[in-house]
Write an enzyme that holds these catalytic residues in place. Structure first.
Site, PDB file in Angstrom:
ATOM      1  N   GLU A 170       0.830  -1.250   0.041  1.00  0.00           N
ATOM      2  CA  GLU A 170      -0.074  -0.222  -0.014  1.00  0.00           C
ATOM      3  C   GLU A 170       1.067   1.289  -0.026  1.00  0.00           C
ATOM      4  O   GLU A 170       2.017   1.203   0.780  1.00  0.00           O
ATOM      5  CB  GLU A 170      -0.956  -0.094   1.239  1.00  0.00           C
ATOM      6  N   TYR A 171       0.372   2.201  -0.644  1.00  0.00           N
ATOM      7  CA  TYR A 171       1.272   3.695  -0.806  1.00  0.00           C
ATOM      8  C   TYR A 171       2.608   3.243  -1.426  1.00  0.00           C
ATOM      9  O   TYR A 171       3.595   4.019  -0.983  1.00  0.00           O
ATOM     10  CB  TYR A 171       1.035   4.285   0.435  1.00  0.00           C
ATOM     11  N   ARG A 172       2.654   2.532  -2.025  1.00  0.00           N
ATOM     12  CA  ARG A 172       3.827   1.907  -2.834  1.00  0.00           C
ATOM     13  C   ARG A 172       4.997   1.558  -1.708  1.00  0.00           C
ATOM     14  O   ARG A 172       6.322   1.700  -2.056  1.00  0.00           O
ATOM     15  CB  ARG A 172       4.627   3.295  -3.719  1.00  0.00           C
ATOM     16  N   PHE A 173       4.603   0.912  -0.647  1.00  0.00           N
ATOM     17  CA  PHE A 173       5.450   0.655   0.191  1.00  0.00           C
ATOM     18  C   PHE A 173       5.783  -0.972   0.004  1.00  0.00           C
ATOM     19  O   PHE A 173       5.322  -1.686   0.812  1.00  0.00           O
ATOM     20  CB  PHE A 173       5.078   0.801   1.675  1.00  0.00           C
ATOM     21  N   HIS A 174       6.232  -1.251  -1.027  1.00  0.00           N
ATOM     22  CA  HIS A 174       6.601  -2.606  -1.616  1.00  0.00           C
ATOM     23  C   HIS A 174       7.630  -3.324  -0.791  1.00  0.00           C
ATOM     24  O   HIS A 174       8.572  -2.807  -0.242  1.00  0.00           O
ATOM     25  CB  HIS A 174       6.976  -2.654  -2.997  1.00  0.00           C
TER      26      HIS A 174
END
Length: 193
Positions: A170-174
């Site tokens: 989520e939110y590019r918190f890969h």
């Protein structure tokens, strides 16, 4: 939980996608490069894998095969948007033994066997009718007999020395984990997203 063996980790993720009913979970992007660094990528199908590597088949006269003959280093990418996962694999390719290519060829649908003869893969052809004529020629030639494997068709194995397992966050918190082979050991590292 991450397995210390990247092949076992691959099997876990890949098996999940086989069960989920994804249209073509075995589709993978294959990137190759010429000697002068010109990169090209295309989608091929994974046909088998084990702890030796990842297997795909192609026309040995194709652009990808020509590039692999000059520069055997290549990369694979599996991307499954349904699960938000991808696996990147880099390594060196080698042709598989002719007997293994022949064995796989015999398992293919008859139409695919004929296509391997008819397609002058990656070459310029005058029109669609040219291809259809070649297909019909081989269809008639082999109408009463088993279709031999073309000498210009067979398999490659990509032998990995690097993997990345990527999970969408989520939110590019890969979440990104890599396996790098060093002196026959797999070193696991986490990368920033």
């Amino acid at each position: 939980m991450i397995d210390p063996n990247p092949f076992i980790q691959f099997k876990s993720w890949y098996s999940d996608h086989l069960k989920e009913g994804i249209a073509i979970p075995e589709a993978m992007t294959l990137a190759t490069s010429s000697n002068d660094g010109h990169v090209s990528a295309r989608t091929v199908l994974l046909k088998d894998y084990d702890d030796k590597g990842f297997l795909f088949f192609t026309n040995y006269r194709s652009r990808k095969s020509s590039q692999l003959a000059l520069n055997p280093k290549a990369a694979l990418l599996f991307y499954w948007p349904e699960s938000g996962r991808q696996i990147r694999i880099e390594g060196v390719t080698e042709k598989i033994p002719e007997a293994d290519s022949e064995s796989y060829h015999r398992t293919r649908p008859r139409e695919s066997q004929l296509s391997a003869w008819a397609s002058e893969q990656s070459s310029v052809i005058p029109d669609r009718q040219h291809l259809e004529k070649l297909y019909n020629f081989y269809k008639n030639s082999y109408s009463e007999k088993q279709i031999e494997k073309p000498p210009h068709w067979g398999g490659f194995r990509l032998i990995p020395d690097w993997f990345e397992f990527w999970q969408n966050g989520e939110y590019r918190f890969h979440d990104r984990l890599t396996y790098t082979k060093r002196k026959n050991l797999w070193i696991i590292e986490r990368l920033a997203p």
